[in-house]
Design a protein around this motif. Sequence first.
Motif, PDB file in Angstrom:
ATOM      1  N   PRO A  13      40.958  45.949  32.636  1.00 11.87           N
ATOM      2  CA  PRO A  13      39.862  45.325  31.894  1.00 11.87           C
ATOM      3  C   PRO A  13      39.031  44.410  32.800  1.00 11.87           C
ATOM      4  O   PRO A  13      39.579  43.573  33.507  1.00 11.87           O
ATOM      5  N   GLY A  14      37.731  44.631  32.788  1.00 15.33           N
ATOM      6  CA  GLY A  14      36.827  43.771  33.564  1.00 15.33           C
ATOM      7  C   GLY A  14      36.727  44.117  35.036  1.00 15.33           C
ATOM      8  O   GLY A  14      36.060  43.415  35.794  1.00 15.33           O
ATOM      9  N   TYR A  15      37.399  45.195  35.468  1.00 15.43           N
ATOM     10  CA  TYR A  15      37.404  45.511  36.909  1.00 15.43           C
ATOM     11  C   TYR A  15      36.015  45.923  37.395  1.00 15.43           C
ATOM     12  O   TYR A  15      35.355  46.774  36.797  1.00 15.43           O
ATOM     13  N   GLN A  16      35.590  45.294  38.465  1.00 18.19           N
ATOM     14  CA  GLN A  16      34.326  45.634  39.123  1.00 18.19           C
ATOM     15  C   GLN A  16      34.647  45.849  40.602  1.00 18.19           C
ATOM     16  O   GLN A  16      35.122  44.912  41.258  1.00 18.19           O
ATOM     17  N   PRO A  17      34.388  47.020  41.171  1.00 18.59           N
ATOM     18  CA  PRO A  17      34.786  47.272  42.563  1.00 18.59           C
ATOM     19  C   PRO A  17      34.155  46.332  43.582  1.00 18.59           C
ATOM     20  O   PRO A  17      34.712  46.137  44.671  1.00 18.59           O
ATOM     21  N   LEU A  18      33.008  45.721  43.245  1.00 22.92           N
ATOM     22  CA  LEU A  18      32.382  44.769  44.184  1.00 22.92           C
ATOM     23  C   LEU A  18      32.654  43.324  43.778  1.00 22.92           C
ATOM     24  O   LEU A  18      32.153  42.379  44.400  1.00 22.92           O
ATOM     25  N   TYR A  19      33.418  43.141  42.714  1.00 25.99           N
ATOM     26  CA  TYR A  19      33.916  41.820  42.294  1.00 25.99           C
ATOM     27  C   TYR A  19      32.800  40.781  42.095  1.00 25.99           C
ATOM     28  O   TYR A  19      33.028  39.587  42.262  1.00 25.99           O
ATOM     29  N   ASP A  20      31.584  41.251  41.786  1.00 29.03           N
ATOM     30  CA  ASP A  20      30.447  40.350  41.535  1.00 29.03           C
ATOM     31  C   ASP A  20      30.134  39.432  42.716  1.00 29.03           C
ATOM     32  O   ASP A  20      29.562  38.352  42.525  1.00 29.03           O
ATOM     33  N   ALA A  21      30.485  39.850  43.912  1.00 30.63           N
ATOM     34  CA  ALA A  21      30.174  39.022  45.097  1.00 30.63           C
ATOM     35  C   ALA A  21      28.669  39.070  45.374  1.00 30.63           C
ATOM     36  O   ALA A  21      28.031  40.104  45.169  1.00 30.63           O
ATOM     37  N   PRO A  22      28.102  37.961  45.872  1.00 23.39           N
ATOM     38  CA  PRO A  22      26.645  37.928  46.090  1.00 23.39           C
ATOM     39  C   PRO A  22      26.177  38.701  47.319  1.00 23.39           C
ATOM     40  O   PRO A  22      24.993  38.983  47.445  1.00 23.39           O
ATOM     41  N   VAL A  23      27.106  39.012  48.231  1.00 22.34           N
ATOM     42  CA  VAL A  23      26.726  39.754  49.442  1.00 22.34           C
ATOM     43  C   VAL A  23      27.670  40.942  49.625  1.00 22.34           C
ATOM     44  O   VAL A  23      28.890  40.785  49.611  1.00 22.34           O
ATOM     45  N   LEU A  24      27.042  42.105  49.813  1.00 20.38           N
ATOM     46  CA  LEU A  24      27.792  43.324  50.136  1.00 20.38           C
ATOM     47  C   LEU A  24      27.287  43.796  51.496  1.00 20.38           C
ATOM     48  O   LEU A  24      26.070  43.921  51.704  1.00 20.38           O
TER      49      LEU A  24
ATOM     50  N   LEU B 118      29.126  56.246  55.383  1.00 19.44           N
ATOM     51  CA  LEU B 118      29.727  54.931  55.137  1.00 19.44           C
ATOM     52  C   LEU B 118      31.205  54.996  55.520  1.00 19.44           C
ATOM     53  O   LEU B 118      31.931  55.904  55.103  1.00 19.44           O
ATOM     54  N   GLN B 119      31.643  54.017  56.315  1.00 16.49           N
ATOM     55  CA  GLN B 119      33.036  53.980  56.779  1.00 16.49           C
ATOM     56  C   GLN B 119      33.847  52.932  56.036  1.00 16.49           C
ATOM     57  O   GLN B 119      35.028  53.124  55.769  1.00 16.49           O
ATOM     58  N   CYS B 120      33.209  51.802  55.737  1.00 15.30           N
ATOM     59  CA  CYS B 120      33.888  50.725  55.008  1.00 15.30           C
ATOM     60  C   CYS B 120      32.823  49.709  54.606  1.00 15.30           C
ATOM     61  O   CYS B 120      31.652  49.856  54.964  1.00 15.30           O
ATOM     62  N   ALA B 121      33.245  48.705  53.874  1.00 14.58           N
ATOM     63  CA  ALA B 121      32.315  47.653  53.447  1.00 14.58           C
ATOM     64  C   ALA B 121      33.097  46.358  53.314  1.00 14.58           C
ATOM     65  O   ALA B 121      34.343  46.369  53.263  1.00 14.58           O
ATOM     66  N   ILE B 122      32.358  45.252  53.295  1.00 13.51           N
ATOM     67  CA  ILE B 122      32.998  43.981  52.933  1.00 13.51           C
ATOM     68  C   ILE B 122      32.116  43.290  51.893  1.00 13.51           C
ATOM     69  O   ILE B 122      30.902  43.532  51.856  1.00 13.51           O
ATOM     70  N   VAL B 123      32.731  42.467  51.077  1.00 11.13           N
ATOM     71  CA  VAL B 123      31.972  41.558  50.223  1.00 11.13           C
ATOM     72  C   VAL B 123      32.284  40.138  50.662  1.00 11.13           C
ATOM     73  O   VAL B 123      33.384  39.852  51.164  1.00 11.13           O
TER      74      VAL B 123
END
Length: 184
Positions: free
Chosen positions: A79-90, A154-159
């Motif tokens: 419940p409530g899962y967001q893969p980018l976790y609502d972070a302001p920078v991706l 795309l290889q990976c990402a950070i937030v």
Amino acid sequence: MDVSDAIAKRKSIRAYLDKPVSEDELGKIIEAGRWAPNAGEFQMSVVRNPELRQKINDRTHKAMLNSGVEFLQQRASLPGYQPLYDAPVLILLSGPADNPNSAINTAVAAENMLLQATELDLGSCFLASTKLGINGEENRDLAQEAGIPDNYSLQCAIVVGYPAAENKFTAGERTRKGSVTYID
Ligand SMILES: Cc1cc2nc3c(=O)[nH]c(=O)nc-3n(C[C@H](O)[C@H](O)[C@H](O)COP(=O)(O)O)c2cc1C
């Protein structure tokens, strides 16, 4: 904070405050990524635009649910899962699809950035899930909107962002991984 402290303090943060990261801090993080060891070129897209972040989040979420991979499906169903976790920078890290070292080039750059973010008292999280929402013919529109060059994948990402009080979706203490063999 010295490097040892940053390594010990860094942890994956999966809930963020709605508070922007300053230009100065973001600049330091990007520079840290660019000074990493490398075996070839790679590209970073710094996505602060909320609409594009939402689109990447939603596309990734849907792809996780449809992945057929139990772990990903379970995570995405929380419940409530967001893969980018609502972070302001991706920050999306891409490399030439035909360079076998692209995954390594981007991963070492990402770790430099995670440690730099930690020194700045910012939270961060390494992400592979975004690959599901950006790579592939069906996601070409999003990859283009995110400025990923042709023939790069795309290889990976950070937030990155300011951690919220409750670190949701993260269970238990951090543990050390990696077995070690000394040969003297
Ligand atoms: C290759 C790789 C892929 C990862 N993908 C994700 C991801 O998609 N989403 C996520 O929340 N965390 C992801 N992580 C973070 C790991 O879950 C996390 O680093 C691990 O559980 C250890 O926790 P720590 O970072 O707090 O020490 C990934 C880490 C690595 C190295």
